[in-house]
Structures are given as C-alpha cells and as structure tokens.
Design an enzyme around this catalytic site. Structure first.
Site, PDB file in Angstrom:
ATOM      1  N   GLU A  21       0.888  -1.173   0.000  1.00 15.81           N
ATOM      2  CA  GLU A  21       0.000   0.000   0.000  1.00 15.81           C
ATOM      3  C   GLU A  21       0.913   1.206   0.000  1.00 15.81           C
ATOM      4  OE1 GLU A  21      -3.096  -0.058  -0.347  1.00 15.81           O
ATOM      5  OE2 GLU A  21      -3.763  -2.016   0.374  1.00 15.81           O
ATOM      6  N   CYS A  75      -2.657   8.636   2.680  1.00 15.85           N
ATOM      7  CA  CYS A  75      -2.365   8.363   1.269  1.00 15.85           C
ATOM      8  C   CYS A  75      -3.610   8.492   0.392  1.00 15.85           C
ATOM      9  CB  CYS A  75      -1.719   6.999   1.116  1.00 15.85           C
ATOM     10  SG  CYS A  75      -2.627   5.736   1.983  1.00 15.85           S
TER      11      CYS A  75
END
Ligand code: ADP
Length: 462
Positions: A231, A265
């Site tokens: 990720e 993010c």
C-alpha cells in the site's frame, strides 16, 4: 543498546524511550513466529475467530486510553484517534468472521476415475512494516486477515508512533492470542526490512508506506520469492462537475482533504473543478476551511493537529512556496508555526487557486493540509488531468448525473473511487491502488486472499 525517543509532535515532550532490538533478537523473533505457525494454523478456524473477536472487544474496552496514546504520539485530533480505533476493530471483527469462510472447491475431472479438490492453506509467517499516520489501523488490516487465515505475524511499527501499535497488540495477548503468533519488533526501517526480506522463514511481506521503500522491498523480496502486498503513495484527484451538489461537494472535500492534517495516502491532493462553478465552489470551500481549528489534538475542538516531523513539514512548505512562486493565489492559510528546537511543526489549512500543472504540488503527494484548485472545461480534460500521475490509489468525484458518474468511474485509473463520498475506506471493502500505488488489496473478501496458498489435489485410480 540504541533507543528511540517517542515524542509528542504537538509539544515536543518526550513520551517514552523504547529500546531498539538487535538483529539477533529480531531473528529470534522470526524463528519463534515460524515455530508458532504449526500450532496457530492448526487451531480450528472457529477458535481463531473467537480469539480475534475477543481481541477486538478488549481494544474497545480500552478505547479511550488507546486513543489518547495515539493522539499523544501521532498528533491527530482525539476524535480522529477514536475513529481510528473503531476502524481498527472493524478489521478485527470482519476478519474474525472471514476466518470461518476460507472455502476450497471441487472441480469436475475429465474422467470418472479422478477427483479434483482445491484447498486453501495459510501462507506461513507474515512480516509487516507499518507507517505512523494510522498506527493501529494499518496493523489491524494486516494482522487480522493474517491471523484469521492461520498465519503467524510479526510487525515493525513506525519509529514515530510505536506505542499505540504495541499496546494494540498487547490487548491480543490479554485475550489469549499466543505471544509468538503475533509479535512486534523495533529497529531501523531499512535494517528490519532487510532482515525480513533475507529470511527464508518469512513467506510474505506486507507494507504500507512510501512508494520508494515499497519498490526496495519488492526488489529485495525476490531473493526468497516472498509474496508481497504493497500500500504505497497516492496523489488523489477530486473532481467537481458542473451539476454537482456544491454544498455536499464542499463538505466532503473538507473531509477528504484535511483528515489527519492531510497526512493520509487517500487524502484529496488535487481539486479539479468545472470552470462554470469554480468561483462558487472555491468561495464556499475556502470559507469552510477558515473554520478549521489548528492545535494540540488532545484539546477540545481541534480539527488539524501537527505535522508529524520536520521532513514532512519541509516538503509541504516547499510545495507551497513553489506553487506561490509560480502564480498560485492564497485564499486561506499559508501560515505556519514551527519550533525546530522542540520538533513541533504546524501548517494552517491552506487553499490555493490559479494552480497550474507545472507546479510540484500537482505531481507529488503533499501529505499536508494544502488544497490546490485547478479548473477544467470538458470531462475528457478532467480525466486526463486526474490520470496524469504514476499513482492510482484513490479518486473522488462529485456529480448528480449518472452518465457523468458512469463515465468517470469507467475512465479513472484508481483502485478506490468515492462518488459523492469523501470517506470511502471501510474494513468490508477492498482498499488498494493501481500503478505505483501498490499491489494487492486489504479489506473485504479480497483482503484475506494474500494470506492463503492454493493447494490442488488430484485423486486418481478411482
Ligand atoms: P514515511 O516517509 O511516510 O515515514 P516510509 O515509507 O519511510 O514513509 O515509512 C513507512 C515504514 O517503513 C516505517 O515503519 C519505516 O520505519 C519503514 N521504512 C523506512 N525505510 C525503510 C526501508 N528502507 N526498508 C524497510 N522499511 C523501511
């Protein structure tokens, strides 16, 4: 023995010093995790499920204490820390249930003398490296499916915020999850990363963090052909079309941009607004942003906490300076409070208009509370702007026209899309990115797959 100083980013105060482990200690932990695999994986799925649910309940019992510790070391407003604890236990509960649904299948053979059976097995010992922005949630979304699948688990939390993650795992021990089935180790990221990828006992690496480190881990994992879930960074576009509900778009954009002071993010990084509503959206958005309160996350009414460290702060300031030098107009913000000596850095929420594609802020992840606004004329143009990035994690759009929504959904190259939704993350849905934002998905039914091997049995001679 070297120590890590964990400090409060809002005040600079030392919270705790914790010892780094030696390489030999980390290797011993890996050995223990490997040995524990046999026992943990053979525990029946219903028992693993019961233990993971019990862990979740124990975390919830201690929610206030854990949330305060998280705010102390990370800086996020206390309410956001409470939200993160709930989000973390959502993962525990979801995967406690999924533990019972690891199904195999049978396949019709091409002769009656054979039977084909496919089973799913836990992959083995899993090593995780987690970031500071969600100290418990990023652990939960890895540890929960790993343990549910029958894998054992070892994690290295971020040096900035190890305490809440360690406490989170201590609650697992309190309910009877064996100490070797889930462990944490502390050390320098690069050192621990190399120990993990050099180990033949670790079958999978799961990482949340920057794209640069993710690339290194992927390269190093080739040595032992370890499975990887990554990720990585994002650069989320947020498109507001001419028919959007502007009030809703403003409200949701504030949520999508300023959560965790913009340090996630999936935070919206580029606001792409149709030229016909640009002024109205910008004005309303700026006036909402003005209301956001900056300060110590432990105090009542704070919306925006500190930036995690000087490196993060400098990156945000550089991007803002570059944009302003290139002609961006500041509508709100562009104010700072920095105390290098104490290590405290605050950036006031900022809205920038007249942004162009040449500016760094339109190419690099900001990880801070800065909202650059750019306009578009045609949907094709909006899609091109949105997709012109190596990242492909989250994208948002606001429209009430189903044809426009369908078009955008079809053309945006991102793994997570929020349509009239600034907060799409959920334990029951697959989170993850395309392109350089990562590999694999966490959450949902997809999130347990990376912890399972497929074994195919062909029985002949029947
Ligand atoms: P950030 O810049 O947001 O801290 P990083 O990717 O550097 O993002 O950090 C995420 C996690 O990766 C942290 O736990 C950090 O300690 C760890 N880390 C940093 N560098 C490396 C590396 N070279 N190899 C493995 N892990 C690393």
């Amino acid at each position: 023995m070297s120590k890590i100083k964990v400090t409060n980013p809002a005040t600079g105060e030392l919270i705790e010093e914790i010892s780094m482990q030696t390489n030999a200690e980390i290797e011993a932990a890996i050995e223990n995790g490997h040995k524990a695999f046999h026992k943990w994986s053979k525990l029946d799925a219903h028992e693993r499920s019961r233990l993971i649910h019990a862990w979740s309940a124990k975390v919830q019992e201690n929610k206030e204490e854990l949330a305060k510790l998280m705010t102390l070391e990370n800086g996020k407003p206390l309410n956001e820390a409470r939200g993160e604890i709930d989000y973390s236990t959502d993962y525990l509960d979801w995967y406690a249930e999924e533990a019972k649904r690891v199904y195999g299948r049978t396949i019709p053979a091409n002769t009656n003398s054979k039977r084909i059976i496919v089973t799913r097995e836990p992959i083995g010992l899993v090593a995780a490296i987690t970031p500071w922005n969600f100290p418990t949630a990023m652990m939960a979304r890895k540890a929960a499916p790993a343990l549910a699948a029958g894998c054992t688990f070892i994690v290295k939390p971020a040096q900035e915020t190890p305490l809440s993650g360690m406490k989170f795992i201590d609650y697992a021990y309190e309910v009877g999850i064996p100490k070797d089935a889930i462990q944490y180790v502390m050390g320098e990221g690069k050192v621990v990363g190399e120990i993990f990828t050099n180990s033949k006992l670790i079958r999978k690496i799961t990482f949340t963090g920057s794209t640069g480190v993710g690339k290194q881990l992927i390269a190093n994992s080739s040595e032992n052909i370890q499975h990887v879930t990554m990720e990585l960074g994002g650069h989320a576009p947020l498109i507001v079309t001419e028919d959007a509900d502007i009030e809703m778009a403003v409200h949701q954009t504030v949520a999508a941009k300023f959560r965790n002071a913009g340090q996630t993010c999936v935070c919206a990084n580029r606001m792409i607004v149709h030229e016909s509503i640009l002024d109205e959206f910008t004005e309303k958005f700026a006036s909402e942003v003005k209301k956001l309160e900056v300060g110590n996350g432990l105090e009542e009414g704070i919306d925006i906490g500190p930036i995690i460290n000087e490196k993060g702060y400098n990156k945000i300031v550089e991007q803002m300076e570059d944009a302003i030098a290139g002609g961006a107009e500041v509508l709100v913000g562009n104010q700072f409070q920095a105390n290098q000596e104490k290590g405290c850095f605050f950036v006031y929420p900022t809205v920038l208009k007249n942004v162009t594609t040449e500016m760094t802020i339109m190419h690099e992840e900001t990880f801070g509370p800065v909202a650059p606004i750019i306009s578009f004329r045609t949907l094709e143009e909006a899609v091109e702007l949105a997709n012109s990035t190596p990242y492909g994690l989250a994208a948002y759009f606001f429209t009430n026209d189903y044809r426009v929504g369908h078009y955008l959904h079809d053309h945006l190259q991102f793994g997570i899309i929020g349509w009239n939704d600034g907060g799409p993350s959920a334990a029951h849905a697959p989170f993850g990115g395309m392109k350089e934002s990562g590999l694999g998905r966490e959450g949902g039914i997809e999130g347990i797959e990376p912890y399972l091997e497929t074994k195919y049995l062909s029985i002949g001679g029947l």
